[in-house]
Design an enzyme around this catalytic site. Structure first.
Site, PDB file in Angstrom:
ATOM      1  N   SER A 145      -1.763 -18.311   0.296  1.00 20.19           N
ATOM      2  CA  SER A 145      -0.265 -18.752   0.355  1.00 20.19           C
ATOM      3  C   SER A 145      -0.318 -20.442   0.092  1.00 20.19           C
ATOM      4  O   SER A 145      -1.313 -20.973   0.598  1.00 20.19           O
ATOM      5  CB  SER A 145       0.586 -18.169   1.422  1.00 20.19           C
ATOM      6  OG  SER A 145       1.571 -18.785   1.544  1.00 20.19           O
ATOM      7  N   TYR A 158       1.784 -15.665  10.534  1.00 19.64           N
ATOM      8  CA  TYR A 158       1.582 -15.565   9.214  1.00 19.64           C
ATOM      9  C   TYR A 158       0.661 -16.585   8.462  1.00 19.64           C
ATOM     10  O   TYR A 158      -0.289 -16.529   7.742  1.00 19.64           O
ATOM     11  CB  TYR A 158       2.862 -15.332   8.468  1.00 19.64           C
ATOM     12  CG  TYR A 158       2.659 -14.996   6.951  1.00 19.64           C
ATOM     13  CD1 TYR A 158       2.030 -13.842   6.306  1.00 19.64           C
ATOM     14  CD2 TYR A 158       3.138 -16.055   6.236  1.00 19.64           C
ATOM     15  CE1 TYR A 158       1.950 -13.745   5.127  1.00 19.64           C
ATOM     16  CE2 TYR A 158       2.885 -15.952   4.852  1.00 19.64           C
ATOM     17  CZ  TYR A 158       2.277 -14.667   4.262  1.00 19.64           C
ATOM     18  OH  TYR A 158       2.123 -14.742   2.848  1.00 19.64           O
TER      19      TYR A 158
HETATM   20  N1  LIG Z   1       6.074 -13.131  -1.450  1.00 13.90           N
HETATM   21  C1  LIG Z   1       5.977 -14.353  -1.333  1.00 13.90           C
HETATM   22  O1  LIG Z   1       6.584 -15.283  -0.960  1.00 13.90           O
HETATM   23  C2  LIG Z   1       4.610 -14.739  -0.961  1.00 13.90           C
HETATM   24  C3  LIG Z   1       4.029 -15.917  -0.928  1.00 13.90           C
HETATM   25  C4  LIG Z   1       2.659 -16.114  -0.874  1.00 13.90           C
HETATM   26  C5  LIG Z   1       1.709 -15.046  -0.536  1.00 13.90           C
HETATM   27  N2  LIG Z   1       2.277 -13.829  -0.627  1.00 13.90           N
HETATM   28  C6  LIG Z   1       1.301 -12.743  -0.394  1.00 13.90           C
HETATM   29  O2  LIG Z   1       1.087 -12.031  -1.461  1.00 13.90           O
HETATM   30  C7  LIG Z   1       0.755 -10.542  -0.959  1.00 13.90           C
HETATM   31  C8  LIG Z   1       1.691  -9.717  -1.537  1.00 13.90           C
HETATM   32  O3  LIG Z   1       2.771  -9.789  -1.108  1.00 13.90           O
HETATM   33  P1  LIG Z   1       4.167  -9.487  -1.987  1.00 13.90           P
HETATM   34  O4  LIG Z   1       5.177 -10.707  -2.059  1.00 13.90           O
HETATM   35  O5  LIG Z   1       3.772  -8.845  -3.094  1.00 13.90           O
HETATM   36  O6  LIG Z   1       4.988  -8.631  -0.818  1.00 13.90           O
HETATM   37  P2  LIG Z   1       5.319  -7.085  -0.987  1.00 13.90           P
HETATM   38  O7  LIG Z   1       6.119  -6.761  -2.180  1.00 13.90           O
HETATM   39  O8  LIG Z   1       6.031  -6.585   0.313  1.00 13.90           O
HETATM   40  O9  LIG Z   1       3.996  -6.331  -1.131  1.00 13.90           O
HETATM   41  C9  LIG Z   1       3.268  -5.931  -0.231  1.00 13.90           C
HETATM   42  C10 LIG Z   1       2.079  -5.017  -0.471  1.00 13.90           C
HETATM   43  O10 LIG Z   1       1.309  -4.745   0.699  1.00 13.90           O
HETATM   44  C11 LIG Z   1       1.214  -3.497   1.147  1.00 13.90           C
HETATM   45  N3  LIG Z   1       0.886  -3.266   2.358  1.00 13.90           N
HETATM   46  C12 LIG Z   1       2.124  -3.968   3.498  1.00 13.90           C
HETATM   47  N4  LIG Z   1       1.460  -3.378   4.494  1.00 13.90           N
HETATM   48  C13 LIG Z   1       0.264  -2.498   4.551  1.00 13.90           C
HETATM   49  C14 LIG Z   1      -0.535  -1.700   5.246  1.00 13.90           C
HETATM   50  N5  LIG Z   1      -0.342  -1.827   6.618  1.00 13.90           N
HETATM   51  N6  LIG Z   1      -1.583  -0.977   4.691  1.00 13.90           N
HETATM   52  C15 LIG Z   1      -1.787  -1.172   3.454  1.00 13.90           C
HETATM   53  N7  LIG Z   1      -0.977  -1.673   2.730  1.00 13.90           N
HETATM   54  C16 LIG Z   1      -0.047  -2.375   3.091  1.00 13.90           C
HETATM   55  C17 LIG Z   1       2.457  -3.056   0.505  1.00 13.90           C
HETATM   56  O11 LIG Z   1       2.394  -1.393   0.259  1.00 13.90           O
HETATM   57  P3  LIG Z   1       2.871  -0.301   1.372  1.00 13.90           P
HETATM   58  O12 LIG Z   1       4.137  -0.950   1.883  1.00 13.90           O
HETATM   59  O13 LIG Z   1       3.252   0.725   0.393  1.00 13.90           O
HETATM   60  O14 LIG Z   1       1.723   0.222   2.395  1.00 13.90           O
HETATM   61  C18 LIG Z   1       2.685  -3.348  -0.615  1.00 13.90           C
HETATM   62  O15 LIG Z   1       1.963  -2.986  -1.936  1.00 13.90           O
HETATM   63  C19 LIG Z   1       0.579 -10.498   0.359  1.00 13.90           C
HETATM   64  O16 LIG Z   1      -0.517 -10.813   1.003  1.00 13.90           O
HETATM   65  C20 LIG Z   1       1.503 -11.958   1.036  1.00 13.90           C
HETATM   66  O17 LIG Z   1       1.257 -12.443   2.007  1.00 13.90           O
HETATM   67  C21 LIG Z   1       3.670 -13.497  -0.778  1.00 13.90           C
END
Ligand SMILES: NC(=O)c1ccc[n+]([C@@H]2O[C@H](COP(=O)([O-])OP(=O)(O)OC[C@H]3O[C@@H](n4cnc5c(N)ncnc54)[C@H](OP(=O)(O)O)[C@@H]3O)[C@@H](O)[C@H]2O)c1
Length: 361
Positions: A145, A158
């Protein structure tokens, strides 16, 4: 479409957001998929859509809570048991948590987050990287990130987990430089997924500048396929954040991020009510005065009428003046309260004051 046959990509966090978009790109390019998340019903639906629309044909769903102890080992065992070779690993699954670390956030959620964002990602990498090195081929993408390189008050744990992911990935890049295995860190800025809702940060100022997950996934996917060490999606603006992160003092960065992580100011409902009441009273006064003047005017002679015209004008002016004073006072009161509230929140003193009161009681 650039169809790859016989290769398999495993994507954690494929059920939503960035992970889902990356899985879609892999499916479009004909990769067989292993999709991992807790929402297996979503993964099943996704599997049908991918098979129906793209060249991918073998899709394996693994329902797993990766925040559990040795969850990654269990995923690896299931993949091995099915005789699947993983050529591409995307460690996407991750969560955030919003709040003051000292007083607000829940340790159990933090522990689960560290488990998911750090331990599961590290163990997945360890297990699948070993097999890739034996074959001397493979690609890994780790979701870091922009917070990996800046402190982030109100999302401290985080940001710490993402700093780990970035540092870990950059170290491995050096270890792998003489092999055909590549590892890439993806560093998105705030992105429009369910992430902020789940983290309890849906009303923060940073959510006013969310970027498109499709764009983030595309940039990440291209960097993964090209074996680049890192990618910051979103063009010059986000790359300039990176430069800032390397040159600005940590304290200044922490202040900047603290401001972005604050709650958006909410209109003060009580003050709004007062303003509406002031307008109501003013309007009522104007109507009553107008009727009274109208009746008197109708019954008056020419000289009196002239006097009434003058009085009506001054009465109108007085009402308007009085009304603007009331509105000014209301607006001033609102502005003062808002400024004080912002000041307190920005200093984090609201909590400190509460705590002091509790300790004193
Ligand atoms: N959105 C942002 O602003 C942002 C910025 C920088 C980095 N990121 C990173 O990008 C990645 C994806 O995030 P996103 O933004 O796409 O969020 P998201 O839409 O909430 O997706 C998160 C994913 O992680 C899975 N997950 C969560 N808890 C889990 C668990 N305990 N076991 C297995 N799977 C789990 C969820 O699936 P289930 O709930 O079905 O388990 C979902 O598929 C993350 O690592 C996040 O830190 C996000």
């Amino acid at each position: 479409m650039n169809t790859v046959t016989g290769k398999t990509a495993l994507v954690t966090g494929a059920s939503s957001g960035i992970g889902q978009e990356i899985a879609k790109l892999l499916a479009k390019d004909g990769y067989n998929l292993v999709l991992v998340a807790r929402s297996d019903d979503t993964l099943e639906r996704l599997s049908e859509v991918f098979k129906g629309n793209y060249d991918t044909q073998q899709i394996t769903i693994i329902k797993k809570d990766l925040s559990e102890e040795d969850a990654a080992q269990d995923v690896y065992n299931q993949v091995k048991a099915k005789g699947i070779t993983v050529n591409v690993l995307v460690n996407d699954a991750g969560v955030g948590l919003y709040g003051l670390f000292g007083t607000d956030t829940d340790w159990e959620r933090e522990k689960a987050m560290i488990h998911l964002n750090v331990l599961a990602l590290t163990q997945m990498t360890k297990l699948f990287l070993y097999d890739m090195l034996i074959r001397n081929e493979g690609k890994i993408l780790n979701l870091a990130s922009l917070l990996s390189i800046t402190p982030s008050p109100l999302m401290a744990v985080y940001a710490g987990t993402k700093a780990y992911v970035y540092n870990f990935t950059q170290s491995l890049i050096n270890e792998l430089k003489d092999t055909n295995v590549t590892i890439t860190a993806l560093l998105p800025n705030a992105t429009d997924t369910d992430f902020f809702n789940k983290a309890g940060a849906q009303n923060t100022k940073i959510t006013d500048e969310l970027q498109d997950p499709v764009m983030v996934a595309k940039d990440g996917y291209e960097a993964l396929m090209a074996g680049k060490p890192k990618v910051i999606p979103g063009g010059l603006k986000n790359k300039s954040y990176e430069v800032l992160a390397y040159v600005a003092p940590q304290e200044a960065l922490a202040s900047l991020m603290h401001d972005k992580m604050l709650q958006k100011p909410e209109p003060d409902a009580e003050q709004e009510k007062k303003t509406t009441l002031a307008w109501g009273i003013g309007f009522g006064l104007a109507v009553v005065t107008g009727i009274a003047i109208g009746i008197a005017y109708k019954n008056a002679n020419a000289l009196d009428r002239a006097r009434y015209r003058y009085k009506a004008k001054s009465a109108g002016n007085s009402i308007s003046d009085a009304l603007s004073s009331v509105v000014d006072a209301v607006v001033d009161a609102y502005q003062n309260t808002k400024t004080k509230a912002e000041h307190l929140v920005s200093k984090g003193e609201d909590k400190a004051v509460d705590l002091e009161a509790e300790v004193a009681a």
